[in-house]
Design an enzyme around this catalytic site. Structure first.
Site, mmCIF file in Angstrom:
data_model
loop_
_atom_site.group_PDB
_atom_site.id
_atom_site.type_symbol
_atom_site.label_atom_id
_atom_site.label_comp_id
_atom_site.label_asym_id
_atom_site.label_seq_id
_atom_site.Cartn_x
_atom_site.Cartn_y
_atom_site.Cartn_z
ATOM 1 N N GLU A 290 1.983 -5.418 17.160
ATOM 2 C CA GLU A 290 2.755 -5.043 15.975
ATOM 3 C C GLU A 290 3.646 -3.838 16.226
ATOM 4 O O GLU A 290 4.835 -3.858 15.911
ATOM 5 C CB GLU A 290 1.809 -4.725 14.801
ATOM 6 C CG GLU A 290 2.582 -4.153 13.626
ATOM 7 C CD GLU A 290 1.783 -4.002 12.347
ATOM 8 O OE1 GLU A 290 0.550 -4.051 12.400
ATOM 9 O OE2 GLU A 290 2.426 -3.840 11.301
ATOM 10 N N ASP B 299 -2.926 -6.928 16.486
ATOM 11 C CA ASP B 299 -2.709 -5.873 15.491
ATOM 12 C C ASP B 299 -3.812 -4.835 15.719
ATOM 13 O O ASP B 299 -4.983 -5.104 15.474
ATOM 14 C CB ASP B 299 -2.780 -6.436 14.065
ATOM 15 C CG ASP B 299 -2.305 -5.408 13.051
ATOM 16 O OD1 ASP B 299 -2.210 -4.221 13.416
ATOM 17 O OD2 ASP B 299 -2.024 -5.800 11.900
ATOM 18 N N ILE C 52 -4.517 -1.999 14.215
ATOM 19 C CA ILE C 52 -5.183 -1.673 12.943
ATOM 20 C C ILE C 52 -4.544 -2.540 11.862
ATOM 21 O O ILE C 52 -3.381 -2.333 11.505
ATOM 22 C CB ILE C 52 -5.035 -0.190 12.547
ATOM 23 C CG1 ILE C 52 -5.563 0.743 13.653
ATOM 24 C CG2 ILE C 52 -5.761 0.075 11.225
ATOM 25 C CD1 ILE C 52 -5.452 2.234 13.319
ATOM 26 N N ASP C 53 -5.270 -3.536 11.374
ATOM 27 C CA ASP C 53 -4.774 -4.313 10.239
ATOM 28 C C ASP C 53 -5.413 -3.705 8.993
ATOM 29 O O ASP C 53 -6.642 -3.735 8.847
ATOM 30 C CB ASP C 53 -5.149 -5.795 10.369
ATOM 31 C CG ASP C 53 -4.528 -6.594 9.239
ATOM 32 O OD1 ASP C 53 -3.297 -6.508 9.081
ATOM 33 O OD2 ASP C 53 -5.266 -7.257 8.505
ATOM 34 N N THR D 291 -3.691 -0.564 7.731
ATOM 35 C CA THR D 291 -3.426 0.858 8.022
ATOM 36 C C THR D 291 -3.523 1.709 6.752
ATOM 37 O O THR D 291 -3.954 2.858 6.812
ATOM 38 C CB THR D 291 -2.034 1.010 8.687
ATOM 39 O OG1 THR D 291 -2.045 0.264 9.900
ATOM 40 C CG2 THR D 291 -1.722 2.451 9.017
ATOM 41 N N ASP E 253 -0.927 -10.200 11.821
ATOM 42 C CA ASP E 253 -1.858 -10.043 10.695
ATOM 43 C C ASP E 253 -2.775 -11.263 10.582
ATOM 44 O O ASP E 253 -3.874 -11.164 10.026
ATOM 45 C CB ASP E 253 -1.109 -9.929 9.355
ATOM 46 C CG ASP E 253 -0.112 -8.783 9.290
ATOM 47 O OD1 ASP E 253 -0.467 -7.679 9.712
ATOM 48 O OD2 ASP E 253 1.019 -8.995 8.804
HETATM 49 P P1 2AM Z 1 -0.972 -3.697 8.402
HETATM 50 O O1 2AM Z 1 -1.870 -2.703 7.775
HETATM 51 O O2 2AM Z 1 -1.318 -4.017 9.820
HETATM 52 O O3 2AM Z 1 0.485 -3.377 8.238
HETATM 53 C C1 2AM Z 1 -1.664 -6.013 3.156
HETATM 54 O O4 2AM Z 1 -0.981 -6.708 2.183
HETATM 55 C C2 2AM Z 1 -1.505 -6.729 4.485
HETATM 56 O O5 2AM Z 1 -0.118 -6.783 4.788
HETATM 57 C C3 2AM Z 1 -2.184 -6.014 5.624
HETATM 58 O O6 2AM Z 1 -2.770 -6.972 6.451
HETATM 59 C C4 2AM Z 1 -1.033 -5.263 6.292
HETATM 60 O O7 2AM Z 1 -1.207 -5.096 7.663
HETATM 61 C C5 2AM Z 1 0.103 -6.229 6.072
HETATM 62 N N1 2AM Z 1 1.401 -5.545 6.125
HETATM 63 C C6 2AM Z 1 1.739 -4.349 5.640
HETATM 64 N N2 2AM Z 1 3.023 -4.055 5.894
HETATM 65 C C7 2AM Z 1 3.513 -5.123 6.548
HETATM 66 C C8 2AM Z 1 4.789 -5.457 7.104
HETATM 67 N N3 2AM Z 1 5.832 -4.623 7.041
HETATM 68 N N4 2AM Z 1 4.936 -6.642 7.708
HETATM 69 C C9 2AM Z 1 3.893 -7.500 7.764
HETATM 70 N N5 2AM Z 1 2.674 -7.257 7.299
HETATM 71 C C10 2AM Z 1 2.476 -6.079 6.688
HETATM 72 CA CA CA Z 2 -1.192 -2.949 11.765
#
Ligand code: 2AM
Ligand code: CA
Length: 265
Positions: A65, A92, A94-95, A97, A219
């Site tokens: 990511e 990913d 940290i999914d 964050t 994700d």
């Molecule tokens: P992340 O924390 O790795 O960004 C929450 O709705 C989910 O959406 C989480 O799995 C989060 O993963 C993901 N997410 C948040 N921002 C994003 C982005 N810009 N593009 C794709 N996924 C996103």
């Molecule tokens: Ca992430």
């Protein structure tokens, strides 16, 4: 099995690194917008995972990511090339964050291996709970080594369904619309902050379904294989076959899938 063992060990080790870094203050910076955050830990852990893969399998390719975000290329163009590779690791670090930054448990490490574009191995590790969800194509899904199966619910009014709130506004509004429909039909809704964990929970039968708009392959990739191998079903929000390039996802125990689709299409 070699790749499954490797992915499981990698996800657990990355989880330990994250937990260690949590003992210190962590600054979050904005990525694409104020709704989208990243920390030094995301970048460090992704780099560590990348190096570990490169040390073990120097001929394999890597899609993470944070690196993909920095590269500036569109994900579609990166992916269209990447899926042709014989071995592609999709990571990913940290999914969830936002959970991590807020000190809320439930973020995960998500690691998948696609072989010629086909999901073959997936590992999702929740370091706060010490739960490792893993799957291998044709070999089943597991939680800390125990086999997993999706739930057997058949009606929405007995189902617990999860969603997330993505960072881009059109996707967030699409989720909002589905939420309006599902709140009237489901037993209840959960939003736990990590798409990978939501998918792992569908595989484990803890959730009966999960949908979200505006996601990226890292994700979802590992979690999709978990659901499929636990006997569940995964499509895009129009009911089409899930593909790595998909950004919208509907996953379920299979039995409530069409009912779920009717609410979120
Ligand atoms: P992340 O924390 O790795 O960004 C929450 O709705 C989910 O959406 C989480 O799995 C989060 O993963 C993901 N997410 C948040 N921002 C994003 C982005 N810009 N593009 C794709 N996924 C996103
Ligand atoms: Ca992430």
């Amino acid at each position: 099995m070699e790749y499954l063992d490797f992915a499981e060990t990698l996800a657990k080790s990355a989880g330990s690194l994250i937990m260690k870094r949590m003992e210190e203050p962590i600054a979050a910076e904005e990525k694409s917008s104020s709704f989208d955050v990243v920390t030094e830990v995301d970048k460090e852990v992704e780099q560590w995972i990348r190096e570990s893969i490169n040390n073990h399998f120097p001929e394999h390719h890597f899609l993470g990511e944070e690196e993909a975000y920095v590269s500036g290329q569109s994900l579609q163009s990166v992916l269209s090339e990447a899926v042709k590779k014989p071995f592609l690791w999709i990571v990913d670090p940290i999914d969830g964050t936002s959970n991590f930054v807020q000190g809320i448990p439930g973020f995960t490490v998500s690691i998948a291996l696609a072989v010629k574009g086909e999901l073959t191995v997936g590992a999702v590790y929740d370091p706060c709970a010490g739960e490792l969800f893993s799957a291998v194509k044709g070999g089943g899904a597991f939680l800390n080594g125990r086999p997993l199966h999706v739930s057997v619910k058949e009606r929405l009014n007995e189902s617990v369904v999860a969603t997330g709130f993505p960072s881009d506004m059109p996707s967030r509004m699409a989720v909002y619309s589905g939420l309006g429909n599902l709140l009237q039909q489901c037993r209840t809704i959960r939003s736990l902050g990590s798409a990978a964990r939501h998918l792992a929970y569908v595989a484990a039968g803890r959730l009966d379904g999960f949908w979200e708009n505006g996601l990226k392959c890292w994700d979802m990739a590992a979690g999709v294989l978990l659901v499929q191998e636990a006997g569940g079903h995964v499509t895009d929000c129009s009911g089409g076959q899930y593909q790595l390039a998909a950004s919208d996802i509907v996953s379920s125990n299979g039995r409530i899938h069409d009912l779920l689709l009717d609410c979120v299409e």
